[in-house]
Scaffold this active site. Sequence first.
Site, PDB file in Angstrom:
ATOM      1  N   SER A 163      -5.833   3.627  -5.950  1.00  0.00           N
ATOM      2  CA  SER A 163      -5.313   4.448  -4.849  1.00  0.00           C
ATOM      3  C   SER A 163      -5.247   5.918  -5.227  1.00  0.00           C
ATOM      4  O   SER A 163      -5.542   6.792  -4.415  1.00  0.00           O
ATOM      5  CB  SER A 163      -3.926   3.961  -4.412  1.00  0.00           C
ATOM      6  OG  SER A 163      -4.044   2.794  -3.649  1.00  0.00           O
ATOM      7  N   HIS A 192       0.827  -1.206   0.000  1.00  0.00           N
ATOM      8  CA  HIS A 192       0.000   0.000   0.000  1.00  0.00           C
ATOM      9  C   HIS A 192       0.862   1.256   0.000  1.00  0.00           C
ATOM     10  O   HIS A 192       1.937   1.275   0.588  1.00  0.00           O
ATOM     11  CB  HIS A 192      -0.955  -0.009   1.199  1.00  0.00           C
ATOM     12  CG  HIS A 192      -2.127  -0.889   0.971  1.00  0.00           C
ATOM     13  ND1 HIS A 192      -2.040  -2.259   1.004  1.00  0.00           N
ATOM     14  CD2 HIS A 192      -3.400  -0.598   0.662  1.00  0.00           C
ATOM     15  CE1 HIS A 192      -3.222  -2.768   0.736  1.00  0.00           C
ATOM     16  NE2 HIS A 192      -4.068  -1.786   0.512  1.00  0.00           N
TER      17      HIS A 192
END
Length: 171
Positions: A87, A70
């Site tokens: 994202s 992430h």
Amino acid sequence: MLKQTLDAINQLSHSAFVECFGRVYEHSPWVADQACMHRPFSSFEAMKKVFSDVVKNAGFHEQMGLVRAHPELGHRAGIDPELSPESTSEQGQVGLDRLTPQEYAQFKCLNEAYADKFQMPFIICVRQANKKIILDAMAKRLMSTPEAELITALEQIDRIADLRLQDKVIL
């Protein structure tokens, strides 16, 4: 890709399934690869649970790899070529791609402190938050333990995945 019905999803080839759902968990197509083997899904809830269970049943190293895949919030948005389209969109929706110099400094400081303490990026479902909530959570979670933070990060990742699945499945 357009949303699909559960029946259509259950009929996808293995490779088409992984292509469609491989980015639901950030840079971790292995989750979709393993989830695919549990078809046919009887409901969206069953599908969501299978994806979540794949992560829960993974080993520590796979889980940490997923967490570490992430992006750092607020720091790399717009300048990181590895930031996934999902994202980028999610961070942009809450303004993390448009931080003021003061906000950027706050995110940078908290991101660094968090990464130093936990050896992973801070993860929160930004679609269910805003800048203030994120900054407050970062400061609060710095008081946590590594074990508790891994659990929290995986819970947040499941929230992210749930929303990403909803984006792909006709409910």
